[in-house]
Enzyme design. Sequence first.
Site, mmCIF file in Angstrom:
data_model
loop_
_atom_site.group_PDB
_atom_site.id
_atom_site.type_symbol
_atom_site.label_atom_id
_atom_site.label_comp_id
_atom_site.label_asym_id
_atom_site.label_seq_id
_atom_site.Cartn_x
_atom_site.Cartn_y
_atom_site.Cartn_z
ATOM 1 C CB SER A 107 -0.888 -0.031 1.234
ATOM 2 O OG SER A 107 -1.687 1.103 1.221
ATOM 3 N N GLY A 108 0.593 2.134 -0.897
ATOM 4 C CA GLY A 108 1.342 3.395 -0.970
ATOM 5 C C GLY A 108 2.573 3.304 -1.847
ATOM 6 C CB THR A 112 -3.585 3.726 -7.730
ATOM 7 O OG1 THR A 112 -3.967 2.670 -6.860
ATOM 8 C CG2 THR A 112 -4.803 4.306 -8.375
ATOM 9 C CB SER A 160 -5.017 3.436 0.759
ATOM 10 O OG SER A 160 -4.810 2.063 0.668
ATOM 11 C CB SER A 161 -6.784 1.176 -4.270
ATOM 12 O OG SER A 161 -5.951 2.062 -4.942
ATOM 13 C CD GLU A 389 -2.924 -4.763 3.225
ATOM 14 O OE1 GLU A 389 -3.194 -3.704 2.630
ATOM 15 O OE2 GLU A 389 -3.748 -5.385 3.914
#
Length: 1136
Positions: A107-108, A112, A160-161, A389
Amino acid sequence: MEVKTSLLDNMIGVGDMVLLEPLNEDSFIMNLRNRFDHNEIYTYIGSVVISMNPYRSLPIYTPQKVEEYRNRNFYELSPHIYALADEAYRSLRDQDKDQCILITGESGAGKTEASKLVMSYVAAVCGKGQEVNKVKEQLLQSNPVLEAFGNAKTMRNDNSSRFGKYMDIEFDFKGDPLGGVISNYLLEKSRVCKQPRGERNFHIFYQLLSGASDDTLVKLKLDRDFSKYNYLSLDSANVNGLDDAASFRTVRNAMQIVGFMEAEVQSVLELVAAVLKLGNIEFKPESRVNGFDESRVKDKNDLKEMCELLGIEQSVLERAFSYRTVEAKMEKMSTTLNVAQAYYARDALAKNLYSRLFSWLVTRINESIKAQAKTRHKVMGVLDIYGFEIFEVRDNSFEQFIINYCNEKLQQIFIELTLREEQEEYIREDIEWTNIEYFNNAVICDLIENNQNGILAMLDEECLRPGTVTDDTFLDKLNTICAEHQHFESRLNKNSKFLTDHSLPHSCFRIQHYAGKVLYRVEGFVDKNNDLLYRDLSQAMYKATHSLMRQLFPEGNPAKVNLKRPPTAGFQFKASVGVLMKNLQTKNPNYIRCIKPNDKKVAHIFTDSLVCHQVRYLGLVENVRVRRAGYAFRQPYESCLERYKMLCKKTWPHWRGPARDGVEVLLTDCSVPTEEFAYGRSKIFIRNPRTLFTLEERRRACLEDLATLIQKIYRGWKSRTHFLLLKKSQVVVAAWYRRYAQQNKYQKIKSATLVMQSFIRGWKARNILRQLKYEKRCKEAVTTIAAYWHGTQARMELRRLKTEARNKRAVSVIWAYWQGTKARRELRHLKVAAREKLAVSVIWAGWQGTKVRREYRKFFRANAGKKIYDFTIQRIMQKYFLGLKTTTMSPMDNSWPAKPYGFLEGAHTQLRRIFHLWRCKKYRGQFTEEKKAVYEEKLEASEIFKDKKALYPSSVSQPFKGDYLEIQKNPKYQKLNSAMEEKVLLADLVNKINRANGKGSPRLFLLTKSNFVLADQKTGQVKASVPLPDLASVSVSTQSDGFFALKLKEGSASASKGDFLLSSEHLIEIITKLHRIGTTAADRDQINIDISDEFLVQFKQDKVCVKFIQGGPKNGNSAACKRKNNRLLEVSVPSP
Ligand SMILES: Nc1ncnc2c1ncn2[C@@H]1O[C@H](COP(=O)(O)OP(=O)(O)OP(=O)(O)O)[C@@H](O)[C@H]1O
Ligand SMILES: [Mg+2]
């Protein structure tokens, strides 16, 4: 010309990790750090792109960059996401290969953003046109909509998606986009009800409250204040750098572009509002007789508003929060819900509502962006899915388990596809394939997804099993079934290995993923997998009048009651991952591995440990190994030859033969060991990066030599050019100088010469001057002496003369005096004598005169009288004749000077007559024949009418024109003219007097030599034609009228109609002409002209008397005719 470059040019570290020497984790991270510090955020592993999140905008996504990377080979320029996008797009367009772009990372890390960069690059390079642009725009604008509803601020990423996304972009054969299909995976719906500290709910809630107009908020029954809503976390409601209000406008605009109707947008916002309202519904316990607590809605206001918003009956929903219908064996039972259960039901409803709304949005977008054409499409898939994750602080739960499972699958196909691609290339290039040792994670996938004893299968089994099911029973089950699996670890496992492992709590299990070990806490697994929503609630939702709401809860339809449990979340995810994997396997993969450099979301910081962690679980070093298993580097022959041709004399500067032969010659010449490379069909394969670097090193040295050579030649050329320039300049300068020196010298000589010349001339001149002066003085001396001498002489002479003159004068004066006295005396004598003489002559003359007069008196009287008379008469006659000169030559002129003297009377009258006759003769002499005839006519008229008719005098001055009608020329009378057999002598307009009333009607009167004709004035039709012999006489009055009667001979042919009584303005002329024709024709009687004031006219039978009286009634100047009685026509003629 395009400049050929290479990835190897100006590399910072190594641009492609396959070239890394030595290859280990440390060198890998060092290389990443080195490049990151130099703003090189992209690095390759073969065709895989590693992307480091720069956390700041770099100027590397400009349209110029797009152009730079467009249609360039992958290794030609420094690593960039555009190179990958270009490669994928061209392979799709030109080789008809479907593509997928797999973007992974934590994430990050920038997944995207990367997916958007790929899409924007493809949009920029693919075709253009109105339709294509619309499709592009719709595809690009789907992102803001999905991000608003599916993204949230988390601790790791402000945007965050919270869902996985796979988007298939479809292209036609030309490479123009046609449309797309989006699939979404596992929205993190738990976020709707609860967010970890420091995180937010989905963006749309905040955007709606900040950005919607007051009107909209009133309609949605919402308040702008975030703190009014339980579901919104407040500690991080405002995010730095995020403008929710502006984003809301962007989202609305994007929805419009994508094709949402205004009503649809409204419905969506209503549901978002409903979720917020739902969160505010609170419950309180109410004790029941059976001792159980039953939940009741605390404050019904929010419930009421929500029901109003969705069109749900409040009581139905209220009941659904207090009771639950359980169906067993065809029997329905209602059980009450306690407060905790009610809250659970509320949150489940909110989560379901939101996640279903999100899925509906995806479906709706898909409808809009669906490709229209039914032809075969080429597809480019972009997968933006959460990477591995692993929470160290927080517990990893069901969601992480699922995510990691997905990544495990992706790694599997990555390895599979990379190896497959590698193998395919080897086969294509005809290189021997050597087996590669690598870790196959299929065993881990099997641990999770195996249908019999996989973890997901067991979770489902637990969920479906009757009896008490808890997370612990699930863990127990795992412990028994998976105990032996080498990648499964649990404290309660029979395997004694972990019994003492304190890092592994009792309520947890650990899986050794390919990327590392992850500890999962079982709490919530069963619940989340079940994802239960009480049927009463879904039925209540279905009863809503809000149409979108009804669509979202189809299972609430009582007609479709399905007792089967819905598939579990795990099952659904496994199925969709299966579909995705199948989909990906059919496509050519392109990988983007995103890494985030630090946890602080800031630029310029590179945290080794964090990057190391990601490199490890993304298996990047493993990737490099797989890629390098056979040959580390490969390059088409042409590029290889182009790059290294300077290393060998035979290939430098040009190699004429095939590139492959050139490379062979080159490598042999460079003595590269043969085991270090292999010749493929189109590429050279280099086993070790070291070999490549040796070649690069030699190239660099060679380039330096070449540069020196070029420098040398250039310097030589430059110096020579400089020298030649100097030489040329020197010649010019010398020439100018010489000229200048010579000019100076010449000037000096010239001035010296002049000085000398002037001195000599001066000296000469002075000599001459001196000479001249001397001569002059001499002359002057002579002159002076002569003058003096002459003076003396003259004075002496003068003196002598003066004396002489004085003497002479004295003599003459004396003489004069004497003479004077003598003369005066003489004069006196003469005067006396003259006086005496004059007296004698006068007396003599007087006497002589008297004597002559006495003698001649008789002769004078006889002759002088006649002479004087003749002279006087002569003078008088002369004066008289000169006086007659004033008389004119006009015969009309009657003037004649008065007679001057009585004695000239007879002569004066005679002279007048003679003169008149003479000037008449002169006048007549000028006449032509015609004029003569006219005057003859006039003369005849005078003979007929003079002193007989009063009209005559006025006719004298009028010339006889004859043809007044211009009958020859006038086209009106053309017919009449042609009817005339003879020449028309007279043509005029006359009035024919009607005997009945005396009124006149206009007739044309024509006269020829033999007859006269009367014709109609308008038509020109002949009314009567009378031969002149039939005309007996003409009667006219004595007065000034124009009436005349033409009397015909009795018994003649024309007489039958009677006589004609006519009137004309040209009476005199007409009668004269008639008379004249009668006179000239020899065979005819003369026509009588009868002039009297009363005559008879024979009209047919009776005779009528025409009587002219004077002074009748005045009606103009013309005479008027009136019938007085049967026998009398009276013509009154105005007095003159
Ligand atoms: N190439 C880039 N240039 C500049 N900034 C970037 C770039 N990539 C990412 N970022 C920054 O990093 C932030 C996070 O990126 P992004 O949302 O793409 O991460 P992600 O991998 O999709 O995360 P998640 O899994 O949470 O959705 C972006 O909001 C942006 O600020
Ligand atoms: Mg994202």
